[in-house]
Design a protein around this motif. Structure first.
Motif, mmCIF file in Angstrom:
data_model
loop_
_atom_site.group_PDB
_atom_site.id
_atom_site.type_symbol
_atom_site.label_atom_id
_atom_site.label_comp_id
_atom_site.label_asym_id
_atom_site.label_seq_id
_atom_site.Cartn_x
_atom_site.Cartn_y
_atom_site.Cartn_z
ATOM 1 N N ARG A 71 -1.331 6.460 2.074
ATOM 2 C CA ARG A 71 -2.606 5.620 2.554
ATOM 3 C C ARG A 71 -2.497 4.596 3.393
ATOM 4 O O ARG A 71 -3.288 4.512 4.404
ATOM 5 N N ILE B 80 0.822 -1.089 -0.046
ATOM 6 C CA ILE B 80 0.061 -0.023 -0.104
ATOM 7 C C ILE B 80 1.054 1.355 0.068
ATOM 8 O O ILE B 80 1.756 1.287 0.886
ATOM 9 N N GLN C 287 -8.970 -3.086 3.087
ATOM 10 C CA GLN C 287 -9.478 -1.771 2.824
ATOM 11 C C GLN C 287 -8.991 -1.502 1.587
ATOM 12 O O GLN C 287 -9.708 -0.591 0.500
ATOM 13 N N GLN C 288 -7.744 -2.177 0.923
ATOM 14 C CA GLN C 288 -7.284 -1.998 -0.372
ATOM 15 C C GLN C 288 -7.569 -3.385 -1.294
ATOM 16 O O GLN C 288 -7.024 -3.450 -2.298
ATOM 17 N N GLU C 289 -8.545 -4.009 -0.850
ATOM 18 C CA GLU C 289 -8.839 -5.279 -1.464
ATOM 19 C C GLU C 289 -7.608 -6.225 -1.681
ATOM 20 O O GLU C 289 -7.441 -6.705 -2.710
#
Length: 247
Positions: A52, A48, A81-83
């Motif tokens: 973020r 990530i 949350q970011q898949e």
């Protein structure tokens, strides 16, 4: 003239409040702040972008600190949350990196705690910290061995600034709130403790915090790399404050 000056000095000392125990926050007080490199390292493992990642790291932290979720669940929620997903080894690496990022001592604060311990003041740690990190810190931060109580949020199901964790602290200490000095780097935590009558001082640098404490309380404080004593009552031959009784 000499007697008048002596009386004035004594009156000046008497205006300072005495305390029987000192409560320290951990993060950004006893240990140094996490670095950008720390955050980037964990972000890299998660896959990530670090901006973020930092947002998600703090946004999802309260349930982890409170003990509602464990490390694997916390890290899985972040990448979710970011898949994205994580392997078991990646989760172990993240817990290790997270733990190591909060074990660099703030030497000035550590030396202050050491001075207070030597002068007989009971020391208490009050920290928002999840289970895995709290156990790592307890084992790898030697100066905590002088603390009488280590109060981690994960063990009490409550995080600062919720009032219940401060009440847990008071119940353990069996000391009146006005007899405690509390140091924390977050204004909301200081304000919450003050609502319960605890003497609370915002911590930024050791020098500035020591100056604020010295102006209000009659306890030893460090100064410019040296430890100075706030009054003659703390000479090496003087009686130290009574230890707290364990009922």
């Amino acid at each position: 003239m000499h007697d008048t000056a002596k009386r004035s000095a004594t009156q000046g000392l008497s205006q300072k409040r005495s305390v029987r125990a000192v409560v320290f926050d951990y993060g950004n007080v006893l240990c140094l702040e996490q670095t950008l490199e720390d955050m980037k390292g964990m972000a890299l493992v998660c896959g990530i972008p670090h901006e973020r990642f930092s947002e998600l790291y703090w946004k999802l932290r309260p349930p982890y600190d409170r003990g509602d979720v464990d490390g694997p669940a916390y890290w899985t929620a972040i990448v979710g949350q970011q898949e994205l997903g994580l392997s078991r080894d990646q989760i172990a690496t993240l817990i290790k990196l997270d733990s190591e990022s909060i074990t660099r001592p703030n030497q000035g604060a550590v030396q202050w705690a050491k001075l207070l311990h030597q002068e007989g003041f009971p020391l208490i740690l009050l920290s928002n910290m999840p289970l895995e990190l709290s156990r790592h810190v307890t084992q790898s931060f030697p100066s905590l061995s002088t603390f009488e109580y280590l109060i981690y949020s994960c063990d009490y199901g409550s995080i600062k600034p919720e009032l219940s964790i401060y009440r847990n602290c008071l119940e353990l200490l069996k000391v009146a709130p006005q007899d405690i000095l509390y140091l924390d780097d977050r204004a909301e935590n200081v304000e919450a403790a003050a609502r319960l009558g605890i003497n609370s001082v915002l911590f930024d640098t050791v020098e500035k915090t020591a100056s604020r404490v010295e102006s209000q309380f009659d306890i030893p404080v460090p100064s410019y790399g040296r430890c100075r004593q706030s009054s003659s009552q703390y000479s090496s031959t003087s009686r130290r404050p009574d230890r707290m009784k364990s009922d």
